[in-house]
Write a protein that holds these residues in place. Structure first.
Motif, PDB file in Angstrom:
ATOM      1  N   LEU A 219       0.879  -1.189   0.162  1.00  0.00           N
ATOM      2  CA  LEU A 219      -0.038   0.097  -0.134  1.00  0.00           C
ATOM      3  C   LEU A 219       0.815   1.252  -0.131  1.00  0.00           C
ATOM      4  CD1 LEU A 219      -2.853  -1.189   2.598  1.00  0.00           C
ATOM      5  CD2 LEU A 219      -2.717  -1.165   0.140  1.00  0.00           C
ATOM      6  N   GLU A 220       1.900   1.202   0.633  1.00  0.00           N
ATOM      7  CA  GLU A 220       2.975   2.478   0.845  1.00  0.00           C
ATOM      8  C   GLU A 220       3.511   2.643  -0.597  1.00  0.00           C
ATOM      9  OE1 GLU A 220       4.711   5.547   3.102  1.00  0.00           O
ATOM     10  OE2 GLU A 220       2.922   4.332   3.334  1.00  0.00           O
ATOM     11  N   ALA A 221       3.978   1.681  -1.440  1.00  0.00           N
ATOM     12  CA  ALA A 221       4.425   1.830  -2.635  1.00  0.00           C
ATOM     13  C   ALA A 221       3.554   2.375  -3.532  1.00  0.00           C
ATOM     14  CB  ALA A 221       4.777   0.517  -3.216  1.00  0.00           C
ATOM     15  N   ILE A 222       2.115   2.016  -3.492  1.00  0.00           N
ATOM     16  CA  ILE A 222       0.953   2.498  -4.134  1.00  0.00           C
ATOM     17  C   ILE A 222       0.749   3.907  -3.990  1.00  0.00           C
ATOM     18  CG2 ILE A 222      -1.548   2.403  -4.863  1.00  0.00           C
ATOM     19  CD1 ILE A 222      -0.906  -0.839  -4.378  1.00  0.00           C
ATOM     20  N   ARG A 223       0.826   4.320  -2.560  1.00  0.00           N
ATOM     21  CA  ARG A 223       0.420   5.784  -2.291  1.00  0.00           C
ATOM     22  C   ARG A 223       1.778   6.642  -3.007  1.00  0.00           C
ATOM     23  NH1 ARG A 223       1.779   6.995   2.486  1.00  0.00           N
ATOM     24  NH2 ARG A 223       0.517   9.022   2.385  1.00  0.00           N
TER      25      ARG A 223
END
Length: 533
Positions: A219-223
């Motif tokens: 999720l952090e990479a997508i953010r």
């Protein structure tokens, strides 16, 4: 918000999990189920690595998919060969997949130790591999293996590797936390660095769960800009598993506002999760977020009272959004709210002052003090509920006796069990016998054999799971204490599953109680279906 492409690698990376083995037929069935879910990419395997994966690509070529593209997986070519002379590398083109994903080393430690080459040669290997494949496939993804470890150790080398893949024509650069030990802030730092070096590149994320952070890291990479997320259903994978798509997808759609599968497809997530567990012959993890049986289960009376008024009090999303259901459990912690909720669920709503409610609470607490466990064995509780509230007696058959023997002969490699059962159905007596793999299986088969003539629907029932626990110190109705045995039996048919319970000093008697409840529940449910309940 832009759409996030879901790339499922259950059929490849997921099969590296301990205890998980899939045949070609299993993989084809799972692929179709993932297509129904709306997954964008399904990684079928590494065609150059094993016969099962080669057979899968041969087989899948004749199948049609509505939503999904089938991807083949492989590595950069062998540094001792060339792209043309490396047979494993060539198998990627021979398999016929429209989408290829190849991985290359982006941690200098691996370039040196695993491949035995220097950094410049490693970058060249990536560039030439991607460039060779690029004209021959519709889409080409580059998995930057160990990228986050490599970035921390030698950021310039890691960035040079992904730049080479990008310049050679890779459609997406997938940054891999292969060892699964990165923290979210480290993911963010590395993704930002790639974006600054290659602002036009599309990024993906492939995380492992060794630090229990694969979902958070994804999720952090997508953010921070990733547009593709790789993972597996139920988090299957080597060691501690891969990023769990069953958690990533609803977090993306419901919490972060990204589009991935869409709400209609996401409502099938629980069904698909359980389907894949069944094909893999692995029990679903009850406490798995979003799709687990316990994800929206409530036991404490205070919680149930609040949830009955507004589910938002103790549920972070609507269960229906992911195809799950709210459940209220029964135990000695249960208050009136739990039982009132169950009464509504069973179609017999009760008022708070109804004396039958007090009788239910008393019976429940007394039986659980003896070792019965109704928070799991909901089918046994439903039978007890209808006996007390509806005055219903389940007289489908009447027990007379059973006899079980376990034996082992010198010429047998395994011991065997035989059960004899005598029951009455109406004025008919049935006296049957059966052998089985253990006494409980023998009892189950003998009882079913005796009842199927009267109730053909029982042919569909299967004993799916069997658990035994010794309960020292359980309180007897005489006021003393003794060791009891609790048996939980999970049964199922083509429509549903249910769990029943038995408790006794004797494991065979406890098993018999649970098996009898299982058949009574099946016959009761058939009666309810006939009258439209």
């Amino acid at each position: 918000m832009y759409r996030i492409a879901i790339y499922d690698t259950t059929l490849r990376d997921g099969t590296q999990a301990e205890e998980l083995n899939l045949t070609t037929e299993d993989k084809v069935r799972i692929a179709h189920k993932l297509d129904e879910l709306g997954v964008h990419y399904i990684e079928g395997g590494w065609p150059g690595s094993n016969p099962t994966d080669r057979h899968f690509f041969d087989e899948i070529a004749s199948h049609q998919f509505r939503n999904s593209s089938i991807a083949a997986f492989g590595s950069t070519y062998n540094p001792k060969a060339t792209p043309e002379t490396d047979p494993i590398f060539q198998s990627l083109l021979d398999c016929g997949a429209d989408v290829l994903t190849i991985f290359g080393k982006t941690w200098d430690l691996h370039a040196e130790l695993a491949l035995g080459i220097d950094n410049d040669r490693n970058v060249e290997l990536i560039r030439e591999s991607v460039a060779y494949l690029r004209p021959n496939v519709r889409e080409l993804f580059f998995d930057a293996e160990h990228f986050f470890d490599g970035f921390r150790n030698n950021p310039e080398f890691a960035l040079d590797c992904v730049q080479a893949a990008h310049e050679a024509g890779a459609d997406v650069l997938v940054l891999c936390d292969t060892n699964g030990g990165s923290l979210p802030h480290q993911i963010a730092e590395a993704v930002k660095a790639v974006t600054q070096r290659l602002p036009e590149a599309k990024l993906g994320i492939h995380a492992h769960n060794d630090g229990e952070l694969a979902v958070a890291n994804s999720l952090e990479a997508i953010r921070h800009g990733a547009v593709q997320v790789q993972g597996t259903m139920n988090g299957y994978g080597e060691r501690c598993g891969n990023a769990n798509l069953c958690s990533i997808i609803p977090n993306l759609e419901l919490k972060l506002g990204y589009e991935s599968l869409g709400p209609d497809n996401m409502a099938r997530l629980t069904e698909v999760s359980h389907y894949i567990s069944e094909i893999a012959n692995l029990r679903p993890f009850m406490r798995q977020p979003f799709v687990g049986a316990s994800a929206f289960a409530h036991k404490g009376g205070v919680h149930v009272s609040a949830v009955r008024k507004d589910s938002r009090t103790y549920e972070h999303i609507r269960p229906e959004a992911v195809g799950n259901v709210q459940r209220v459990l029964l135990s000695d912690l249960a208050g009136r709210s739990n039982l009132l909720h169950k009464a509504e669920q069973f179609g017999h709503p009760l008022e708070k002052g109804d004396p039958r409610l007090d009788q239910l609470i008393k019976e429940l607490k007394q039986r659980e003090s003896m070792g019965f466990e109704y928070s799991v064995a909901e089918a046994s509780f439903e039978l007890m509920f209808h006996k007390i509230v509806s005055g219903r007696h389940f007289n489908y058959f009447k027990f007379r006796n059973f006899f079980v023997v376990d034996a082992k002969r010198e010429e047998d490699s395994e011991p065997f069990s035989e059960a004899t059962v005598m029951v009455h159905v109406g004025d008919k007596e049935e006296h049957t016998a059966a052998t089985g793999m253990g006494p409980v299986n023998a009892l189950d088969r003998a009882l079913r054999k005796g009842l199927e003539r009267f109730y053909p629907c029982l042919e569909d029932v299967r004993l799916l799971d069997f658990k035994v626990r010794v309960l020292s110190g359980a309180v007897r109705d005489t006021g003393g204490t003794a060791s009891f045995v609790r048996v939980l039996v999970e049964s199922g048919d083509s429509i549903e599953r249910w769990t029943t319970v038995g408790v006794s000093h004797n494991i065979i008697e406890a098993s018999w109680q649970a098996v009898v409840d299982s058949y009574n529940y099946k016959l009761f449910r058939e009666d309810m279906r006939k009258i439209g309940h």
